[in-house]
Design a protein around this motif. Structure first.
Motif, PDB file in Angstrom:
ATOM      1  N   MET A  20       0.717  -1.318   0.048  1.00 45.92           N
ATOM      2  CA  MET A  20       0.073  -0.005   0.081  1.00 45.92           C
ATOM      3  C   MET A  20       0.726   1.103   0.047  1.00 45.92           C
ATOM      4  O   MET A  20       0.685   2.155  -0.618  1.00 45.92           O
ATOM      5  N   LEU A  21       1.973   1.350   1.064  1.00 43.86           N
ATOM      6  CA  LEU A  21       2.664   2.609   0.942  1.00 43.86           C
ATOM      7  C   LEU A  21       3.562   2.714  -0.458  1.00 43.86           C
ATOM      8  O   LEU A  21       3.777   3.870  -0.837  1.00 43.86           O
ATOM      9  N   LEU A  22       4.178   1.437  -0.932  1.00 40.07           N
ATOM     10  CA  LEU A  22       4.796   1.755  -2.374  1.00 40.07           C
ATOM     11  C   LEU A  22       3.890   2.208  -3.237  1.00 40.07           C
ATOM     12  O   LEU A  22       4.325   2.990  -4.141  1.00 40.07           O
ATOM     13  N   GLY A  23       2.446   1.704  -3.304  1.00 42.25           N
ATOM     14  CA  GLY A  23       1.680   2.101  -4.349  1.00 42.25           C
ATOM     15  C   GLY A  23       1.571   3.344  -4.078  1.00 42.25           C
ATOM     16  O   GLY A  23       1.426   4.387  -5.173  1.00 42.25           O
ATOM     17  N   ALA A  24       1.196   4.184  -3.005  1.00 42.85           N
ATOM     18  CA  ALA A  24       0.961   5.396  -2.732  1.00 42.85           C
ATOM     19  C   ALA A  24       2.224   6.371  -3.310  1.00 42.85           C
ATOM     20  O   ALA A  24       1.995   7.498  -3.627  1.00 42.85           O
ATOM     21  N   LEU A  25       3.508   5.529  -2.964  1.00 46.67           N
ATOM     22  CA  LEU A  25       4.600   6.511  -3.152  1.00 46.67           C
ATOM     23  C   LEU A  25       4.749   6.471  -4.831  1.00 46.67           C
ATOM     24  O   LEU A  25       5.017   7.682  -5.481  1.00 46.67           O
ATOM     25  N   ILE A  26       4.351   5.749  -5.527  1.00 46.41           N
ATOM     26  CA  ILE A  26       4.381   5.815  -7.113  1.00 46.41           C
ATOM     27  C   ILE A  26       3.038   6.715  -7.424  1.00 46.41           C
ATOM     28  O   ILE A  26       3.433   7.520  -8.491  1.00 46.41           O
ATOM     29  N   ASP A  27       2.262   6.702  -6.680  1.00 45.77           N
ATOM     30  CA  ASP A  27       0.971   7.568  -7.113  1.00 45.77           C
ATOM     31  C   ASP A  27       1.550   8.816  -7.027  1.00 45.77           C
ATOM     32  O   ASP A  27       0.760  10.052  -7.651  1.00 45.77           O
ATOM     33  N   GLY A  58     -14.780   4.118  -4.485  1.00 43.42           N
ATOM     34  CA  GLY A  58     -14.977   5.297  -5.210  1.00 43.42           C
ATOM     35  C   GLY A  58     -13.655   6.267  -5.366  1.00 43.42           C
ATOM     36  O   GLY A  58     -13.303   7.069  -5.781  1.00 43.42           O
ATOM     37  N   ILE A  59     -12.429   5.831  -4.594  1.00 45.97           N
ATOM     38  CA  ILE A  59     -11.168   6.474  -4.830  1.00 45.97           C
ATOM     39  C   ILE A  59     -10.194   5.637  -5.791  1.00 45.97           C
ATOM     40  O   ILE A  59     -10.199   4.120  -5.537  1.00 45.97           O
ATOM     41  N   SER A  60      -9.648   6.164  -6.695  1.00 45.70           N
ATOM     42  CA  SER A  60      -8.817   5.724  -7.621  1.00 45.70           C
ATOM     43  C   SER A  60      -7.281   5.655  -6.716  1.00 45.70           C
ATOM     44  O   SER A  60      -6.978   6.509  -6.255  1.00 45.70           O
ATOM     45  N   ALA A  61      -6.994   4.238  -6.935  1.00 48.64           N
ATOM     46  CA  ALA A  61      -5.630   3.855  -6.146  1.00 48.64           C
ATOM     47  C   ALA A  61      -4.624   2.978  -6.956  1.00 48.64           C
ATOM     48  O   ALA A  61      -5.108   2.354  -7.892  1.00 48.64           O
ATOM     49  N   LEU A  62      -3.500   2.979  -6.428  1.00 50.83           N
ATOM     50  CA  LEU A  62      -2.508   2.125  -7.395  1.00 50.83           C
ATOM     51  C   LEU A  62      -2.482   0.896  -6.265  1.00 50.83           C
ATOM     52  O   LEU A  62      -1.973   0.965  -5.290  1.00 50.83           O
ATOM     53  N   TYR A 223      -2.681   7.612  -3.289  1.00 54.02           N
ATOM     54  CA  TYR A 223      -3.429   6.776  -2.664  1.00 54.02           C
ATOM     55  C   TYR A 223      -2.810   5.155  -2.924  1.00 54.02           C
ATOM     56  O   TYR A 223      -2.561   4.982  -4.383  1.00 54.02           O
ATOM     57  N   GLY A 224      -2.545   4.631  -2.194  1.00 56.54           N
ATOM     58  CA  GLY A 224      -2.064   3.119  -2.352  1.00 56.54           C
ATOM     59  C   GLY A 224      -2.931   2.106  -1.861  1.00 56.54           C
ATOM     60  O   GLY A 224      -3.583   2.144  -0.581  1.00 56.54           O
ATOM     61  N   ALA A 225      -3.599   0.935  -2.772  1.00 59.63           N
ATOM     62  CA  ALA A 225      -4.662   0.217  -2.604  1.00 59.63           C
ATOM     63  C   ALA A 225      -4.316  -1.006  -1.798  1.00 59.63           C
ATOM     64  O   ALA A 225      -3.030  -1.567  -1.818  1.00 59.63           O
ATOM     65  N   GLY A 226      -4.993  -1.430  -0.601  1.00 59.15           N
ATOM     66  CA  GLY A 226      -4.757  -2.701  -0.364  1.00 59.15           C
ATOM     67  C   GLY A 226      -5.565  -3.868  -1.031  1.00 59.15           C
ATOM     68  O   GLY A 226      -6.324  -3.566  -1.879  1.00 59.15           O
ATOM     69  N   VAL A 235      -7.430   1.914   1.343  1.00 52.72           N
ATOM     70  CA  VAL A 235      -6.420   2.780   0.843  1.00 52.72           C
ATOM     71  C   VAL A 235      -5.657   3.279   1.973  1.00 52.72           C
ATOM     72  O   VAL A 235      -5.915   3.525   2.881  1.00 52.72           O
ATOM     73  N   LEU A 236      -4.428   3.416   1.603  1.00 50.04           N
ATOM     74  CA  LEU A 236      -3.698   4.280   2.386  1.00 50.04           C
ATOM     75  C   LEU A 236      -3.453   5.641   1.607  1.00 50.04           C
ATOM     76  O   LEU A 236      -3.044   5.911   0.524  1.00 50.04           O
ATOM     77  N   ARG A 237      -3.704   6.924   2.589  1.00 50.89           N
ATOM     78  CA  ARG A 237      -3.647   8.215   1.683  1.00 50.89           C
ATOM     79  C   ARG A 237      -2.414   8.654   2.232  1.00 50.89           C
ATOM     80  O   ARG A 237      -1.914   8.504   3.495  1.00 50.89           O
ATOM     81  N   LEU A 238      -1.749   9.132   1.345  1.00 45.95           N
ATOM     82  CA  LEU A 238      -0.216   9.782   1.640  1.00 45.95           C
ATOM     83  C   LEU A 238      -0.219  10.968   1.115  1.00 45.95           C
ATOM     84  O   LEU A 238      -0.491  11.460  -0.022  1.00 45.95           O
TER      85      LEU A 238
END
Length: 402
Positions: A20-27, A58-62, A223-226, A235-238
């Protein structure tokens, strides 16, 4: 112009995991193609990295998924993982950050199982997916130039989770060990929302926990998705942003080699009503601390010694304030060094509201725990209770994290 410190704030309302954290960092801007190139420097095979954009409530996340084949599942100990990191062509900063996180994780597992660190085999945690997550996160922090990391209270979930040892309670024992001193809550979702990997990153690199730090202004939100589909967005919001450097000064522990000065002026003929105003002016001019000391001067005159701590580059401004705003016609400067404790914040919940608590530590040992005065005062005034009662209750809650 005030120096800014690049900062990340993690909003963990649905927990945190490594992917989740790595996805949010890419986002928020860490390039996927560079991440893949960095991970290719590892002497690790047997996995495929999939990064897709998904909708979570409803939130777009990686969503980042590390798909490991049978050859990729190994039970590695800490020495094995350190060798993998050292043998890679990663930068020294990424290597060091990765090793710190894995060491923290190994120490937590060792305490849970009651064995020395070198006897710990990570099982799932040491598998390829966690190696990719942790090293990817370390690389992304370095690429983005992140200097400070803060996090909200962590939503850990509830119930039980299945692992190689059988069913274990949420949070998992290693996660619970890593979250000592970090505020978290369980909620009603019967899932594991905080993984050991996510907890290890927060415990190793986090500088404070609770509301957004004072002075933080965000420039990007990712946002990184679980994996789970939950009643809330999984999601993790960063937030990536900046904090003025003076808002976080004094957080680094140990001997400080910056060029500090103390200025002193003895004053025996000034209206004492002016001191509060003068102190404010000195702080505005860059003073780090200002204090007054009653003294006796020549001929037995009672007087006040006005003192301030400052960085050398503020000397001219401080001198100007003292000469313009006080009755003194001179002052003295002398160099000093200082040693400071590490300071972190947690938030404790009282029945009437949250209270921020500052935890200070030096050389790995807690040396002071102090509820924030203004938070306690607000509750005391609203309830009509003695301030000291609220402070005592907040301290009692905070001690459970220490």
């Amino acid at each position: 112009m005030a120096t800014k410190c690049k900062t990340i704030y993690l909003d963990c309302f649905a927990g945190i995991s490594g992917n989740m954290l790595l996805g949010a960092l890419i986002d928020i801007g860490a390039p996927e193609e560079l991440l893949r190139a960095e991970l290719a420097k590892l002497p690790v095979t047997g996995y495929e990295l999939s990064i897709t954009r998904v909708d979570k409530g409803g939130i777009s996340a990686l969503y980042l998924d590390v798909r490991v084949d049978d050859a990729g599942h190994h039970h590695r100990n800490l020495a094995d993982i350190m060798n993998i990191i050292e043998q890679s062509a990663l930068t020294p900063v990424v290597k060091e950050t990765s090793k710190q996180i894995f060491t923290r994780l190994a120490e937590a597992e060792a305490r849970v199982h009651g064995v020395p660190v070198d006897e710990i085999h990570f099982h799932e945690v040491g598998a390829v997916d966690s190696i990719v997550d942790i090293i990817g996160v370390a690389w992304a922090f370095d690429y983005l130039g992140v200097e400070q990391i803060y996090a909200s209270r962590l939503h850990v979930g509830s119930g039980f989770v299945k692992c190689c040892h059988g069913l274990i309670p949420v949070p998992a024992p290693a996660t619970a060990e890593l979250l000592r001193g970090i505020p978290f809550y369980q909620g009603d979702i019967a899932k594991e929302l905080v993984t050991p990997t996510g907890a290890a990153v927060v415990a190793t690199l986090g500088r404070g926990y609770g509301p957004m730090p004072d002075g933080f202004i965000s420039s990007h939100v990712g946002y990184g998705a679980g994996t789970w589909d939950l009643d809330i967005p999984n999601v993790l919001r960063l937030y990536l942003g900046e904090i003025p450097a003076d808002a976080i000064s004094g957080q680094i522990e140990g001997q400080d080699d910056k060029p500090y000065l103390v200025v002193e002026a003895n004053i025996d003929d000034q209206n004492p009503e002016l001191y509060s105003y003068i102190m404010d002016k000195l702080f505005a001019a860059g003073a780090l601390d200002v204090w007054l000391t009653p003294i006796i001067m020549k001929k037995g005159r009672p007087a006040t010694k006005l003192s301030a701590l400052l960085l050398e580059d503020c000397q001219a401004k401080i001198a100007e304030v003292i000469l313009e705003e006080t009755t003194s016609i001179g002052m003295r400067f002398y160099p000093v060094t200082r040693a400071i404790a590490n300071r972190e914040f947690i938030v404790v919940g009282l029945p009437w509201g949250d209270v921020k608590v500052k935890i200070s530590s030096y050389q790995g040992k807690i040396c002071n725990v102090a509820p924030e005065y203004e938070d306690c005062r607000k509750i005391a005034e609203e309830l009509g209770l003695p301030l000291k009662v609220i402070q005592h209750l907040a301290l009692k809650e905070a001690m459970s994290f220490c």
